[in-house]
Design a protein around this motif. Sequence first.
Motif, PDB file in Angstrom:
ATOM      1  N   HIS A 188       0.747  -1.247   0.064  1.00  0.00           N
ATOM      2  CA  HIS A 188       0.211   0.049  -0.116  1.00  0.00           C
ATOM      3  C   HIS A 188       0.757   1.322   0.096  1.00  0.00           C
ATOM      4  O   HIS A 188       1.688   1.558   0.788  1.00  0.00           O
ATOM      5  CB  HIS A 188      -0.856   0.076   1.128  1.00  0.00           C
ATOM      6  N   ASN A 189       0.635   2.052  -1.014  1.00  0.00           N
ATOM      7  CA  ASN A 189       1.348   3.268  -1.228  1.00  0.00           C
ATOM      8  C   ASN A 189       0.639   4.420   0.017  1.00  0.00           C
ATOM      9  O   ASN A 189      -0.399   4.437   0.126  1.00  0.00           O
ATOM     10  CB  ASN A 189       1.298   3.664  -2.765  1.00  0.00           C
ATOM     11  N   PHE A 190       1.543   5.361   0.438  1.00  0.00           N
ATOM     12  CA  PHE A 190       1.138   6.541   0.906  1.00  0.00           C
ATOM     13  C   PHE A 190       2.240   7.661   0.593  1.00  0.00           C
ATOM     14  O   PHE A 190       3.207   7.607   0.243  1.00  0.00           O
ATOM     15  CB  PHE A 190       0.970   6.226   2.579  1.00  0.00           C
ATOM     16  N   LYS A 191       1.783   8.804   1.174  1.00  0.00           N
ATOM     17  CA  LYS A 191       2.623   9.995   0.551  1.00  0.00           C
ATOM     18  C   LYS A 191       4.014   9.796   1.387  1.00  0.00           C
ATOM     19  O   LYS A 191       4.038   9.849   2.484  1.00  0.00           O
ATOM     20  CB  LYS A 191       1.937  11.236   1.064  1.00  0.00           C
ATOM     21  N   GLY A 192       5.060   9.715   0.543  1.00  0.00           N
ATOM     22  CA  GLY A 192       6.332   9.577   0.994  1.00  0.00           C
ATOM     23  C   GLY A 192       6.816   8.211   1.389  1.00  0.00           C
ATOM     24  O   GLY A 192       7.713   8.078   1.968  1.00  0.00           O
ATOM     25  N   GLY A 193       6.078   7.429   0.998  1.00  0.00           N
ATOM     26  CA  GLY A 193       6.348   5.863   1.154  1.00  0.00           C
ATOM     27  C   GLY A 193       5.355   4.859   0.810  1.00  0.00           C
ATOM     28  O   GLY A 193       4.408   5.087   0.248  1.00  0.00           O
ATOM     29  N   TYR A 194       5.830   3.398   1.241  1.00  0.00           N
ATOM     30  CA  TYR A 194       4.912   2.540   0.855  1.00  0.00           C
ATOM     31  C   TYR A 194       4.953   1.400   2.047  1.00  0.00           C
ATOM     32  O   TYR A 194       6.137   1.324   2.749  1.00  0.00           O
ATOM     33  CB  TYR A 194       5.058   1.873  -0.547  1.00  0.00           C
TER      34      TYR A 194
END
Length: 376
Positions: A188-194
């Motif tokens: 799962h991707n998120f802002k600034g990382g995964y």
Amino acid sequence: MKDKEVIIIGGGLAGLTSAIHLSKLGLEVTVIEKNNYPKHKVCGEYISNEVLPYLNWLDLNIANLKPTNITNLEFSTANGKTIKSVLPLGGFGISRFTLDEYLYKKAHENGCTILQDNVENIVFENNQFIVTTADKNILKSEIVIGAFGKRSNIDQKTNRDFIQKKSYWLAVKAHYSGNFPNDSVGLHNFKGGYCGVSKVEKDIINICYLADYETFKQFKNIDEYQKSVVSQNPHLKVIFEKSKLLFEKPLTISQISFEKKQTVENHILMIGDTAGLIHPLCGNGMAMAIHSAKIVSELVEKYYTNEIKSRKELEEKYIQEWNFNFKKRLKIGRLLANLLQKQKLSAALMRILIIFPFLLSKIIKNTHGTPITLNP
């Protein structure tokens, strides 16, 4: 006649696998590991089934550890758009706490010497290594294998190129109890990382994510960062809200570098993360570590039986084998990671994958290997 001795610096997944392989062939192996066993490590704890034929050859019965059987992938962008795929080879979930201890016991059973110590100095002269440890042990061998992980004081002492460049990646890992499918791995991707989510043995959920340190340092602690940033992905929000932390606090490791590394430096043969780190979103780092241990062990055997005539030939063949098996995967991993950090490109990729879902399987195949074959 060459003395059939090998020193392995680092007793993690790659180092112990190589120790088991070489000792099975009758070589004298010394592993130097600073930590004791068992120990939790920052790791995604998913292994592709491509390694199973090799593990069986090593007389390692992973089924006895009761890993989870993983067959499906769920991938989502930061806004929660999701696509699912069947993993072509499948894999299994096993904690490093359990796996590394199992490998340690097997290496010990095979007759390997395992020193709990820190390496202070490595000198190469007259075609021989002299390794000095903090406890004043002095070991000598023609072959040293480097398996000291993602980042080590040895990297600094040997002045490796990647260690001179500042890295902005931080990794966080913890185990949780809660509901999550046994047969799936979530990326799962998120802002600034995964973030990777999957089950390991004993119905435990492993959650491990890579974060941009510049974003992370704006928050007081991990809990605040997870609530404010990671949980902006709705899938991760649900997982964290419905899961209970089993560790006293999450494990972290900073300054993780995905820069290119030299496979052989100062005549040390590097394996696993010491030789090259694939982005965690590719989910294949553990399988690569195991495979690299196989490659180096087979070549070291050929060196000691004079099939490989010189150190120069040994090093050239190892670099060639490493590049053949892993260079393309590492390159694709870097490309995907850079793409996912750009929201517009990431959204465009997701739209393409939704229209052409078979492309996701192609991406998976290009970041994973085929079942490891054993040389006759």
